[in-house]
Design a protein around this motif. Structure first.
Motif, PDB file in Angstrom:
ATOM      1  N   GLN A   1      -6.589 -13.071   8.260  1.00 26.93           N
ATOM      2  CA  GLN A   1      -5.747 -11.943   7.910  1.00 26.93           C
ATOM      3  C   GLN A   1      -6.008 -10.788   8.883  1.00 26.93           C
ATOM      4  O   GLN A   1      -7.147 -10.473   9.169  1.00 26.93           O
ATOM      5  CB  GLN A   1      -6.058 -11.465   6.483  1.00 26.93           C
ATOM      6  N   LYS A   2      -4.950 -10.169   9.342  1.00 28.68           N
ATOM      7  CA  LYS A   2      -5.051  -9.020  10.247  1.00 28.68           C
ATOM      8  C   LYS A   2      -4.885  -7.694   9.510  1.00 28.68           C
ATOM      9  O   LYS A   2      -4.978  -6.630  10.103  1.00 28.68           O
ATOM     10  CB  LYS A   2      -3.993  -9.110  11.357  1.00 28.68           C
ATOM     11  N   GLU A   3      -4.628  -7.790   8.208  1.00 25.34           N
ATOM     12  CA  GLU A   3      -4.400  -6.597   7.401  1.00 25.34           C
ATOM     13  C   GLU A   3      -4.795  -6.904   5.963  1.00 25.34           C
ATOM     14  O   GLU A   3      -4.564  -8.006   5.473  1.00 25.34           O
ATOM     15  CB  GLU A   3      -2.915  -6.250   7.473  1.00 25.34           C
ATOM     16  N   MET A   4      -5.430  -5.931   5.316  1.00 22.12           N
ATOM     17  CA  MET A   4      -5.773  -6.058   3.900  1.00 22.12           C
ATOM     18  C   MET A   4      -5.255  -4.815   3.191  1.00 22.12           C
ATOM     19  O   MET A   4      -5.384  -3.713   3.715  1.00 22.12           O
ATOM     20  CB  MET A   4      -7.292  -6.181   3.723  1.00 22.12           C
ATOM     21  N   ARG A   5      -4.682  -5.014   2.002  1.00 24.87           N
ATOM     22  CA  ARG A   5      -4.113  -3.900   1.249  1.00 24.87           C
ATOM     23  C   ARG A   5      -4.715  -3.849  -0.147  1.00 24.87           C
ATOM     24  O   ARG A   5      -4.918  -4.889  -0.771  1.00 24.87           O
ATOM     25  CB  ARG A   5      -2.595  -4.050   1.115  1.00 24.87           C
ATOM     26  N   THR A   6      -4.960  -2.641  -0.606  1.00 27.76           N
ATOM     27  CA  THR A   6      -5.427  -2.441  -1.969  1.00 27.76           C
ATOM     28  C   THR A   6      -4.769  -1.200  -2.542  1.00 27.76           C
ATOM     29  O   THR A   6      -4.209  -0.388  -1.805  1.00 27.76           O
ATOM     30  CB  THR A   6      -6.971  -2.351  -2.029  1.00 27.76           C
ATOM     31  N   SER A   7      -4.861  -1.075  -3.844  1.00 30.89           N
ATOM     32  CA  SER A   7      -4.253   0.061  -4.530  1.00 30.89           C
ATOM     33  C   SER A   7      -5.243   1.218  -4.638  1.00 30.89           C
ATOM     34  O   SER A   7      -6.428   1.011  -4.922  1.00 30.89           O
ATOM     35  CB  SER A   7      -3.815  -0.371  -5.932  1.00 30.89           C
ATOM     36  N   ALA A   8      -4.755   2.425  -4.459  1.00 31.33           N
ATOM     37  CA  ALA A   8      -5.592   3.615  -4.635  1.00 31.33           C
ATOM     38  C   ALA A   8      -6.065   3.743  -6.080  1.00 31.33           C
ATOM     39  O   ALA A   8      -7.056   4.425  -6.347  1.00 31.33           O
ATOM     40  CB  ALA A   8      -4.811   4.865  -4.226  1.00 31.33           C
ATOM     41  N   SER A   9      -5.391   3.067  -7.011  1.00 31.17           N
ATOM     42  CA  SER A   9      -5.795   3.132  -8.414  1.00 31.17           C
ATOM     43  C   SER A   9      -7.060   2.320  -8.690  1.00 31.17           C
ATOM     44  O   SER A   9      -7.659   2.461  -9.760  1.00 31.17           O
ATOM     45  CB  SER A   9      -4.659   2.660  -9.325  1.00 31.17           C
TER      46      SER A   9
ATOM     47  N   LEU B   1     -12.042   7.456  -0.493  1.00 29.73           N
ATOM     48  CA  LEU B   1     -11.230   7.136   0.685  1.00 29.73           C
ATOM     49  C   LEU B   1      -9.792   7.599   0.467  1.00 29.73           C
ATOM     50  O   LEU B   1      -9.279   7.551  -0.644  1.00 29.73           O
ATOM     51  CB  LEU B   1     -11.258   5.634   0.967  1.00 29.73           C
ATOM     52  N   ALA B   2      -9.164   8.032   1.528  1.00 30.73           N
ATOM     53  CA  ALA B   2      -7.816   8.599   1.427  1.00 30.73           C
ATOM     54  C   ALA B   2      -6.743   7.518   1.457  1.00 30.73           C
ATOM     55  O   ALA B   2      -6.721   6.699   2.379  1.00 30.73           O
ATOM     56  CB  ALA B   2      -7.578   9.563   2.585  1.00 30.73           C
ATOM     57  N   PRO B   3      -5.847   7.520   0.452  1.00 32.77           N
ATOM     58  CA  PRO B   3      -4.694   6.621   0.541  1.00 32.77           C
ATOM     59  C   PRO B   3      -3.926   6.932   1.823  1.00 32.77           C
ATOM     60  O   PRO B   3      -3.735   8.099   2.183  1.00 32.77           O
ATOM     61  CB  PRO B   3      -3.865   6.975  -0.698  1.00 32.77           C
ATOM     62  N   GLY B   4      -3.561   5.896   2.539  1.00 30.52           N
ATOM     63  CA  GLY B   4      -2.872   6.083   3.810  1.00 30.52           C
ATOM     64  C   GLY B   4      -3.814   6.441   4.946  1.00 30.52           C
ATOM     65  O   GLY B   4      -3.385   6.657   6.076  1.00 30.52           O
ATOM     66  N   GLY B   5      -5.119   6.513   4.672  1.00 32.70           N
ATOM     67  CA  GLY B   5      -6.107   6.817   5.716  1.00 32.70           C
ATOM     68  C   GLY B   5      -6.195   5.688   6.736  1.00 32.70           C
ATOM     69  O   GLY B   5      -5.652   4.607   6.538  1.00 32.70           O
TER      70      GLY B   5
ATOM     71  N   LYS C   1      -6.656  -3.928   9.932  1.00 30.12           N
ATOM     72  CA  LYS C   1      -6.425  -2.682   9.203  1.00 30.12           C
ATOM     73  C   LYS C   1      -6.689  -2.868   7.715  1.00 30.12           C
ATOM     74  O   LYS C   1      -6.247  -3.847   7.112  1.00 30.12           O
ATOM     75  CB  LYS C   1      -4.978  -2.195   9.391  1.00 30.12           C
ATOM     76  N   PHE C   2      -7.388  -1.902   7.137  1.00 27.80           N
ATOM     77  CA  PHE C   2      -7.627  -1.844   5.698  1.00 27.80           C
ATOM     78  C   PHE C   2      -6.774  -0.703   5.170  1.00 27.80           C
ATOM     79  O   PHE C   2      -6.971   0.460   5.526  1.00 27.80           O
ATOM     80  CB  PHE C   2      -9.112  -1.588   5.416  1.00 27.80           C
ATOM     81  N   ILE C   3      -5.793  -1.047   4.338  1.00 28.23           N
ATOM     82  CA  ILE C   3      -4.779  -0.083   3.900  1.00 28.23           C
ATOM     83  C   ILE C   3      -4.923   0.199   2.415  1.00 28.23           C
ATOM     84  O   ILE C   3      -4.940  -0.729   1.598  1.00 28.23           O
ATOM     85  CB  ILE C   3      -3.366  -0.605   4.225  1.00 28.23           C
ATOM     86  N   ILE C   4      -5.021   1.470   2.079  1.00 26.41           N
ATOM     87  CA  ILE C   4      -5.067   1.908   0.694  1.00 26.41           C
ATOM     88  C   ILE C   4      -3.726   2.542   0.373  1.00 26.41           C
ATOM     89  O   ILE C   4      -3.332   3.519   1.006  1.00 26.41           O
ATOM     90  CB  ILE C   4      -6.217   2.906   0.464  1.00 26.41           C
ATOM     91  N   GLU C   5      -3.032   1.950  -0.559  1.00 21.27           N
ATOM     92  CA  GLU C   5      -1.655   2.412  -0.896  1.00 21.27           C
ATOM     93  C   GLU C   5      -1.643   3.278  -2.127  1.00 21.27           C
ATOM     94  O   GLU C   5      -2.434   3.125  -3.012  1.00 21.27           O
ATOM     95  CB  GLU C   5      -0.746   1.204  -1.119  1.00 21.27           C
TER      96      GLU C   5
END
Length: 148
Positions: free
Chosen positions: A38-46, A122-126, A144-148
């Motif tokens: 995986q080149k990207e991981m996404r998680t929820s800010a919640s 950590l900042a969502p969208g950081g 990229k580690f993405i916090i939505e």
């Protein structure tokens, strides 16, 4: 008709809640070709905490083709990765480095390891980058580690 719509809306909320809960546990795979699948991981800010599980799907031993998962701010990624080369085994990271948000141990083929960490600061969208700190791997094994 209205009752059927209400049931569908409630069912949608139920399924969306399940999806968000699953976003708090992520799995990433590394292989013997010096790649994260995986080149990207996404998680929820919640999510108050996130658990990342690294699975080494290769066959080579940790001392030959070891992988770990390290998370830093993107601005710190290169410096931490390069400092880790000089830190040496077992995890190729400077001890107690405050730039490291989370990190797993180095594992070999057929093994897996998990880390649970707090993302509330950590900042969502950081801008966050994950990488493998085994010598030379960070060049190819990052994403990229993405916090939505």
């Amino acid at each position: 008709m209205v009752r059927n719509i209400a049931i569908l809306v409630l069912a949608g909320f139920a399924f969306s809640g399940t999806a968000l809960a699953q976003d708090c546990s992520l799995v990433i795979e590394g292989n013997d070709q010096i790649q994260f699948v995986q080149k990207e991981m996404r998680t929820s800010a919640s999510c108050g905490e996130v658990t990342v599980t690294l699975k080494h799907i290769g066959q080579l031993a940790a001392n030959i083709m070891g992988h770990n998962w390290v998370l830093t701010a993107t601005a710190d990624f290169q410096a931490v990765a390069q400092d880790g080369q000089g830190a040496g085994p077992p995890n190729f990271l400077p001890e107690g480095d405050s730039r490291v948000i989370a990190a797993t141990a180095v594992i070999g083929g057929g093994e897996e390891v998990s880390i649970t960490f707090d993302i509330s600061g950590l900042a969502p969208g950081g801008d966050y980058t994950y990488f493998c700190s085994f010598p030379g791997h960070f060049v190819l094994m990052n994403g990229k580690f993405i916090i939505e």
